[in-house]
Scaffold this active site. Structure first.
Site, PDB file in Angstrom:
ATOM      1  N   ASP A  53       4.341  11.303  19.744  1.00 60.88           N
ATOM      2  CA  ASP A  53       4.965  10.013  20.036  1.00 60.88           C
ATOM      3  C   ASP A  53       6.175   9.728  19.162  1.00 60.88           C
ATOM      4  O   ASP A  53       6.440   8.592  18.789  1.00 60.88           O
ATOM      5  CB  ASP A  53       3.929   8.878  19.904  1.00 60.88           C
ATOM      6  CG  ASP A  53       2.678   9.196  20.693  1.00 60.88           C
ATOM      7  OD1 ASP A  53       2.829   9.534  21.877  1.00 60.88           O
ATOM      8  OD2 ASP A  53       1.575   9.134  20.131  1.00 60.88           O
ATOM      9  N   GLY A  88       9.168  10.167  20.125  1.00 63.63           N
ATOM     10  CA  GLY A  88      10.317   9.827  20.968  1.00 63.63           C
ATOM     11  C   GLY A  88      10.916  11.054  21.647  1.00 63.63           C
ATOM     12  O   GLY A  88      12.097  11.059  22.015  1.00 63.63           O
ATOM     13  N   HIS A  91       4.874  10.781  27.707  1.00 61.18           N
ATOM     14  CA  HIS A  91       6.272  10.626  27.292  1.00 61.18           C
ATOM     15  C   HIS A  91       6.872   9.429  28.016  1.00 61.18           C
ATOM     16  O   HIS A  91       6.691   9.263  29.216  1.00 61.18           O
ATOM     17  CB  HIS A  91       7.069  11.896  27.629  1.00 61.18           C
ATOM     18  CG  HIS A  91       6.697  13.065  26.759  1.00 61.18           C
ATOM     19  ND1 HIS A  91       7.233  14.311  26.910  1.00 61.18           N
ATOM     20  CD2 HIS A  91       5.837  13.143  25.720  1.00 61.18           C
ATOM     21  CE1 HIS A  91       6.718  15.115  25.992  1.00 61.18           C
ATOM     22  NE2 HIS A  91       5.867  14.432  25.258  1.00 61.18           N
ATOM     23  N   GLY A 140      -3.601   3.659  25.748  1.00 58.48           N
ATOM     24  CA  GLY A 140      -3.404   2.249  25.429  1.00 58.48           C
ATOM     25  C   GLY A 140      -3.945   1.849  24.059  1.00 58.48           C
ATOM     26  O   GLY A 140      -3.933   0.677  23.693  1.00 58.48           O
ATOM     27  N   ARG A 141      -4.413   2.853  23.289  1.00 64.33           N
ATOM     28  CA  ARG A 141      -4.938   2.521  21.952  1.00 64.33           C
ATOM     29  C   ARG A 141      -3.801   2.142  21.009  1.00 64.33           C
ATOM     30  O   ARG A 141      -2.682   2.640  21.122  1.00 64.33           O
ATOM     31  CB  ARG A 141      -5.667   3.740  21.361  1.00 64.33           C
ATOM     32  CG  ARG A 141      -6.960   4.065  22.057  1.00 64.33           C
ATOM     33  CD  ARG A 141      -7.589   5.308  21.429  1.00 64.33           C
ATOM     34  NE  ARG A 141      -6.795   6.499  21.686  1.00 64.33           N
ATOM     35  CZ  ARG A 141      -7.145   7.728  21.315  1.00 64.33           C
ATOM     36  NH1 ARG A 141      -8.270   7.923  20.642  1.00 64.33           N
ATOM     37  NH2 ARG A 141      -6.384   8.767  21.587  1.00 64.33           N
TER      38      ARG A 141
HETATM   39  P1  IMP Z   1      -7.049  15.570  22.828  1.00 64.63           P
HETATM   40  O1  IMP Z   1      -5.808  16.370  22.762  1.00 64.63           O
HETATM   41  O2  IMP Z   1      -7.087  14.637  24.011  1.00 64.63           O
HETATM   42  O3  IMP Z   1      -8.280  16.429  22.724  1.00 64.63           O
HETATM   43  O4  IMP Z   1      -7.084  14.620  21.547  1.00 64.63           O
HETATM   44  C1  IMP Z   1      -7.190  15.152  20.238  1.00 64.63           C
HETATM   45  C2  IMP Z   1      -6.386  14.329  19.230  1.00 64.63           C
HETATM   46  O5  IMP Z   1      -4.997  14.481  19.487  1.00 64.63           O
HETATM   47  C3  IMP Z   1      -6.646  12.804  19.306  1.00 64.63           C
HETATM   48  O6  IMP Z   1      -6.510  12.275  18.015  1.00 64.63           O
HETATM   49  C4  IMP Z   1      -5.505  12.314  20.202  1.00 64.63           C
HETATM   50  O7  IMP Z   1      -5.206  10.949  19.982  1.00 64.63           O
HETATM   51  C5  IMP Z   1      -4.376  13.220  19.746  1.00 64.63           C
HETATM   52  N1  IMP Z   1      -3.353  13.435  20.782  1.00 64.63           N
HETATM   53  C6  IMP Z   1      -3.433  14.271  21.848  1.00 64.63           C
HETATM   54  N2  IMP Z   1      -2.293  14.231  22.557  1.00 64.63           N
HETATM   55  C7  IMP Z   1      -1.473  13.383  21.928  1.00 64.63           C
HETATM   56  C8  IMP Z   1      -0.124  12.938  22.171  1.00 64.63           C
HETATM   57  O8  IMP Z   1       0.560  13.343  23.119  1.00 64.63           O
HETATM   58  N3  IMP Z   1       0.390  12.024  21.284  1.00 64.63           N
HETATM   59  C9  IMP Z   1      -0.313  11.584  20.229  1.00 64.63           C
HETATM   60  N4  IMP Z   1      -1.570  11.966  19.955  1.00 64.63           N
HETATM   61  C10 IMP Z   1      -2.145  12.851  20.801  1.00 64.63           C
HETATM   62 MG    MG Z   2       3.297  10.132  23.585  1.00 65.18          MG
END
Ligand code: IMP
Ligand code: MG
Length: 340
Positions: free
Chosen positions: A13, A15, A43, A252-253
């Site tokens: 995230d 950007g 994105h 949305g967290r």
């Molecule tokens: P998962 O990839 O859904 O298994 O999530 C594993 C960890 O990676 C969690 O802490 C998610 O919040 C984080 N995560 C996965 N994809 C993203 C992303 O695109 N942006 C930010 N955090 C992510």
């Molecule tokens: Mg993102």
């Protein structure tokens, strides 16, 4: 500067979506290919008064003549993919590598009810972890086995390498960020795959010797969603004082907000082999810089911060994002590539 990879330098995230959309619009690559994990990524692209949230298709779709590809390394959720193709009108210009692994309903269910994945790790619940596990066990379906994807199937490495042979530009879009890399992140609080530039090259089928540029995107105030250590995290009150409040695109967290992490930035720039840094969110450092497009118009505070980032990473800052809209950017690249 024919082939460029864009990756996230912190915890995701940063950007990337905006930077990729800008590079696609400005440099006009023939191909924009997405690497990365899968639909766990979100994105955001704001352009010409519209706001798009993308989970599967490349953010470079805003460059209308670009061929859009999803690399073999990426997990595809056919429902999410088809929804985006139809709502953004991308039919006819988007291709999926026939070897992409498919996320099925059972992977999503497992991701959402598994107390470890959902509870301890804080996964996005999009099925990526279980699908990548099944892929490693060689029990996953490929895109070629999915009827719904038939019309999109292609050979991504062939398309990309042939475009490069013809002297055309290729932009590779990474997802997630360095801190949640399976290899180099804060294991076990990570995603199910490496997130560095080398992985993105492998995902789309470009050999390491064919990469010209690696853009690592850093946020002035890094954020993290989900669980796991975040060394420079600030108190919620401090973030509120700075008027920083962010929510995840996919889940949305509420995102946790932190201060610039010099050590992490240096390490991340090193492993990614950064040739340039894109720095986002400088308008949070100094709101008067919102929307600025010329370096000279940035305040001393922001210029000093840019110098600090260069000092910390030992990499030139070439793109400075001054707001969420694609046009809100300072582009310091020496040889700007016009009209490709
Ligand atoms: P998962 O990839 O859904 O298994 O999530 C594993 C960890 O990676 C969690 O802490 C998610 O919040 C984080 N995560 C996965 N994809 C993203 C992303 O695109 N942006 C930010 N955090 C992510
Ligand atoms: Mg993102």
């Amino acid at each position: 500067m024919l082939s460029t990879i864009v990756v996230g330098g912190f915890f995701g995230d940063e950007g990337k979506g905006k930077i990729i959309a800008y590079l696609a619009k400005h440099d006009k690559p023939e191909v924009v290919a997405r690497g990365g994990v899968g639909p766990n990524a979100g994105h955001t692209v704001e352009i010409e008064g519209k706001k798009y949230a993308l989970r599967m298709v490349p953010s470079g779709f805003v460059h209308e003549s670009a061929r859009l590809l999803i690399g073999a390394g990426v997990l595809v959720d056919p429902r999410v993919f088809k929804r985006e193709v139809s709502s953004f009108g991308l039919k006819g210009r988007v291709g999926v590598d026939w070897r992409c692994a498919i996320i099925e309903e059972k992977h999503i269910e497992e991701d959402r009810k598994d107390a470890y994945l959902k509870g301890k790790i804080g996964s996005t619940g999009s099925g990526c972890g279980p699908a990548n596990a099944a892929r490693a066990l060689r029990k996953v379906k490929q895109a070629k086995d999915e009827k719904e994807l038939e019309e999109f199937l292609c050979d991504v490495p062939l398309e990309i390498n042939e475009a490069l042979d013809r002297g055309k530009g290729v932009l590779v879009e990474g997802t997630q960020g360095f801190g949640i890399s399976l290899l180099y992140g804060t294991y076990p609080f990570v995603t199910s795959k490496d997130t560095t530039a080398s992985q993105m090259a492998a995902d789309v089928g470009i050999g390491p010797t064919r990469i010209d540029d690696v853009v690592v995107v850093f946020k002035s105030f890094p954020t993290r969603v989900g669980e796991g250590p975040f060394e420079t995290q600030m108190e919620e009150e401090k973030a509120a004082e700075l008027h920083i409040e962010e929510y995840g695109t996919v889940t949305g967290r509420k995102r946790r907000i932190g201060m610039w992490d010099a050590k992490m930035a240096a390490y991340s720039a090193m492993i990614n082999g950064a040739t340039m840094v894109a720095l986002s969110g400088v308008d949070r450092l100094d709101p008067s810089c919102r929307g600025v497009r010329e370096y000279e118009e940035l305040s001393k505070e922001v210029k000093d911060f840019v110098a600090k980032v260069e000092h910390d990473t030992q990499v030139p800052v070439k793109l400075i994002s001054t707001g969420p809209e694609v046009s809100e950017i300072v582009d310091l690249r020496v040889e700007k590539i016009e009209g490709r």
